[in-house]
Design a protein around this motif. Structure first.
Motif: not given
Length: 160
Positions: A93-101
């Motif tokens: 629930f704290d997860l805002v976004e996922k970013r691909v490196v």
């Protein structure tokens, strides 16, 4: 005439040293960011302020681009989140976004960003690096979590 030559010479020397210092700044930050890349850290350094007397850098730039995570398995997602909870006390629930490196089989690196009121960043988030390695013959995924929680940015000032 001597005064003009002296002033031009002095200007040349000042320009040379200023250029060298700026070059040193760039080389230092570039080297630090290369180390960050090699160790899969979630933040990189960027210049956030430049004045006549100094250049200011901080590691507040979150690496990667917003995108779709390689993690599609609920089992793997829950396993990663369980480890994040143990490390940082964050939930999904704290997860805002996922970013691909980087998504290059069999290695994958993503940065997951979490809301964190204890974070020292302006936006009150903390980013964590998620390193994953796909095991041969469908034998699962090894992963590790990189980063500090809460986030505490570091800054450098290079005087001119």
């Amino acid at each position: 005439m001597k005064k003009v030559i002296l002033n031009v010479g002095l200007l040349f020397i000042i320009t040379l040293f200023t250029g060298c210092y700026r070059s040193l700044d760039n080389a230092t930050i570039s080297s630090m960011n290369k180390n960050i890349e090699n160790t899969n850290q979630p933040y990189e350094f960027e210049k956030y302020k430049d004045t006549n007397s100094a250049s200011y850098y901080s590691n507040t730039k979150i690496r990667g681009e917003k995108g779709k995570s390689i993690v599609q398995s609920e089992l793997l997602f829950n396993d990663i989140m369980r480890n994040i909870y143990l490390k940082c006390d964050y939930t999904e629930f704290d997860l805002v976004e996922k970013r691909v490196v980087s998504h290059e089989v069999p290695y994958f690196f993503e940065v997951w960003v979490f809301r964190d009121e204890k974070s020292k960043t302006k936006d009150k988030t903390t980013a964590l690096g998620i390193n994953m390695k796909q095991l041969a013959n469908g034998n699962g995924v090894d992963f590790s979590i990189v980063g500090n929680c809460p986030a505490t940015p570091k800054s450098f000032v290079f005087t001119k």
